[in-house]
Design a protein around this motif. Structure first.
Motif, PDB file in Angstrom:
ATOM      1  N   ASN A  37      -5.092   2.596  -5.295  1.00 52.06           N
ATOM      2  CA  ASN A  37      -5.755   3.156  -4.120  1.00 52.06           C
ATOM      3  C   ASN A  37      -4.818   3.636  -3.021  1.00 52.06           C
ATOM      4  N   GLN A  72       0.845  -1.188   0.000  1.00 53.49           N
ATOM      5  CA  GLN A  72       0.000   0.000   0.000  1.00 53.49           C
ATOM      6  C   GLN A  72       0.883   1.240   0.000  1.00 53.49           C
ATOM      7  N   ARG A  93      -6.948   4.510  11.915  1.00 57.64           N
ATOM      8  CA  ARG A  93      -7.609   4.244  10.626  1.00 57.64           C
ATOM      9  C   ARG A  93      -6.848   3.185   9.841  1.00 57.64           C
ATOM     10  N   ILE A  94      -5.508   3.171   9.991  1.00 54.46           N
ATOM     11  CA  ILE A  94      -4.728   2.177   9.250  1.00 54.46           C
ATOM     12  C   ILE A  94      -5.085   0.765   9.700  1.00 54.46           C
ATOM     13  N   GLU A 153      -8.651  17.232  -2.350  1.00 50.58           N
ATOM     14  CA  GLU A 153      -9.310  15.960  -2.682  1.00 50.58           C
ATOM     15  C   GLU A 153      -9.852  15.970  -4.107  1.00 50.58           C
ATOM     16  N   ILE A 157       0.964   5.538   1.138  1.00 51.81           N
ATOM     17  CA  ILE A 157       0.360   6.726   1.725  1.00 51.81           C
ATOM     18  C   ILE A 157       1.050   7.931   1.096  1.00 51.81           C
ATOM     19  N   LYS A 195      -3.561   6.167  -0.122  1.00 47.79           N
ATOM     20  CA  LYS A 195      -4.316   6.997   0.811  1.00 47.79           C
ATOM     21  C   LYS A 195      -3.590   8.333   0.990  1.00 47.79           C
ATOM     22  N   ILE A 204      -8.276  10.764  -4.332  1.00 48.19           N
ATOM     23  CA  ILE A 204      -8.001   9.501  -3.623  1.00 48.19           C
ATOM     24  C   ILE A 204      -8.568   9.631  -2.206  1.00 48.19           C
ATOM     25  N   ASP A 205      -8.655   8.501  -1.505  1.00 49.95           N
ATOM     26  CA  ASP A 205      -9.248   8.499  -0.166  1.00 49.95           C
ATOM     27  C   ASP A 205      -8.366   9.263   0.817  1.00 49.95           C
ATOM     28  N   LEU A 206      -9.026  10.018   1.680  1.00 47.86           N
ATOM     29  CA  LEU A 206      -8.315  10.785   2.685  1.00 47.86           C
ATOM     30  C   LEU A 206      -8.097   9.914   3.926  1.00 47.86           C
ATOM     31  N   LEU A 207      -6.846   9.860   4.366  1.00 49.50           N
ATOM     32  CA  LEU A 207      -6.541   9.070   5.562  1.00 49.50           C
ATOM     33  C   LEU A 207      -6.494   9.963   6.795  1.00 49.50           C
TER      34      LEU A 207
END
Lengths: 212, 270
Positions: free
Chosen positions: B171, B142, B241-242, B196, B144, B173, B201-204
């Motif tokens: 994907n 993954q 969240r991770i 965003e 970030i 983050k 992409i998804d906000l972490l």
């Protein structure tokens, strides 16, 4: 420049003659010139022998006899000059008994992060050693400035090696095979030169106090 | 350390330098350790290592990642245990080498080995998209992306997201770092939605600009540990969240001050 065919060399025990080339007549001529120029210099010195790879034993003997009888050189022993010469060959690499602690590398200026200095002997830094710089020596390490980097002294089995710095704050310290690191958290700064050495199987760091 | 774990490797990257990759790596690594996970943070910035300093572990380095990869030492000799958490380890970068010292294949082999020991492998990627970036992402599962609310950082982040996708890392983050709520309110800084929109992409998580980060970096104590600061709390939330917890975004308007101080400030600001 043309290489001299004959050269007198001095070591601790006396002087010896080094000969290059194989033309005996030319060599004898150059020898005469050399000696006649500096005869006083050679008088009274202990003469060890002749080192000549290009000459036959008879020719070496001839040169030795010229030196002995024509110029009154004082021979070290009554031994065969050939034997002496072979011994000198071994001794040539040995510099002098006075330097048994090894050679010393001097560095001027600041050593910065990522720089590594490795030396077979001692290291003296006239300047600072920043964090991230590494010094590796088989002998001692002396820093005439701030030591904040990593210092490895006495590598390869020298328990007597020391690390000394004007301002002593190494990240990591190693003498022979003993390794220590700086304490975590703020170090109380000791504003005086300090010396690290092995004592009783441990590295100790003490202020350097001249006997005054 | 137990065996056969099959952990997750996460690369922290940004393209642009100085946006907070190393700070994020240190804090997320520590945060995951606080949450009880076994974690190794890998400093992939060979030649310009920092993660050891930020974690306060510089004085413990004997072997580094290049020694491990070149088999000058065993993997466990290269791993430095954190001084605060028994389940957090650092694999430091070499300082006396450069990015050519490691090849992507070697990195993949290393990360696979680490996955058998740890739950999470956090890889602190160097800035740029050259060799260092290439081997850093090679073993990752993954990614970030760290960015700051500046158009230059966002532009680089966008470029990096594209490269990651091309390499099969989908994907990623997003962490928006160093945001200043009062500037956003005034309209002088990009806000969360602007960023965003561009990056899609998804906000972490969002981490506010915080003096405490400078202090904790200089002390070698990640802010997430003491959690006196908003930034420290933000990193803790990101860590949660991770591991899959649902945590709401921090209210950044509450600038670490109580409501009472705020009212007082309002009263006396004129």
């Amino acid at each position: 420049m043309k290489r001299d065919m004959v050269t007198f060399k001095g070591i601790n025990e006396g002087i010896y003659l080094e000969v290059y080339g194989s033309d005996i007549e030319l060599i004898k001529k150059e020898l005469d010139e050399k000696i006649s120029k500096q005869l006083n210099f050679f008088q009274g010195m202990k003469f060890l022998g002749v080192k000549a790879e290009g000459l036959t034993p008879e020719q070496v003997l001839e040169i030795s006899l010229i030196l002995k009888y024509k110029y009154d050189f004082v021979f070290d022993t009554e031994e065969d000059p050939l034997n002496r010469a072979s011994k000198i060959f071994v001794e040539k690499d040995r510099i002098s008994d006075d330097l048994s602690e090894g050679m010393t590398k001097f560095l001027y200026g600041t050593l910065r992060s990522g720089q590594v200095i490795e030396y077979n002997g001692n290291i003296v830094v006239v300047g600072d050693v920043n964090p991230g710089a590494v010094l590796k020596a088989t002998g001692n390490i002396i820093v005439l400035g701030v030591l904040k980097g990593v210092a490895y002294a006495g590598l390869g089995g020298n328990n007597d090696a020391i690390v000394a710095a004007y301002d002593f704050m190494p990240t990591q310290l190693k003498i022979n095979d003993i390794i220590v690191r700086a304490p975590d958290g703020g170090i109380s700064q000791y504003r005086s030169p300090e010396v690290a050495k092995i004592y009783d199987g441990e590295i100790i760091i003490e202020p350097y106090l001249p006997n005054k | 350390m137990e065996n056969e774990k099959k952990g997750t490797a996460i690369v922290i990257t940004s393209g642009k330098g100085g946006v907070g990759k190393t700070t994020t790596s240190a804090n997320v690594g520590s945060g995951l350790a606080i949450l009880g996970k076994s974690v190794v943070v890998v400093d992939a910035d060979i030649g310009l290592r920092n993660l050891d300093v930020v974690l306060g572990l510089e004085n413990r380095i004997v072997y580094d990642i290049v020694d491990v990869v070149e088999k000058n030492c065993r993997l466990k000799q290269g791993l430095i245990r954190d001084k605060r958490f028994d389940n957090l380890y650092l694999l430091p970068a070499a300082q006396t080498r450069d990015k050519s010292a490691i090849k992507p294949e070697q990195m993949i082999e290393l990360i696979n080995e680490l996955k058998e020991i740890f739950d999470y492998i956090i890889i602190d990627c160097p800035a740029g998209i050259e060799q260092g970036f290439q081997y850093s992402i090679a073993g990752a599962d993954q990614a970030i992306i760290v960015t700051t609310p500046e158009i230059s950082a966002v532009r680089d982040a966008d470029r990096v997201i594209g490269i990651l996708e091309a390499k099969g890392l989908h994907n990623p983050k997003l962490i928006i770092n160093r945001i200043r709520p009062e500037m956003v309110k005034r309209g002088d800084m990009m806000n969360r939605e602007d960023i965003e929109d561009i990056l899609a992409i998804d906000l972490l998580g969002i981490v506010p600009d915080d003096e405490e980060i400078v202090i904790s970096t200089n002390k070698g104590e990640p802010a997430v540990i003491e959690r006196r600061s908003l930034a420290g709390n933000a990193y803790m939330n990101i860590s949660r969240r991770i591991i899959g917890e649902e945590v709401e975004l921090l209210d950044l308007d509450n600038n670490g001050e109580g409501k009472f101080t705020k009212i007082l400030k309002l009263l006396f600001s004129k």
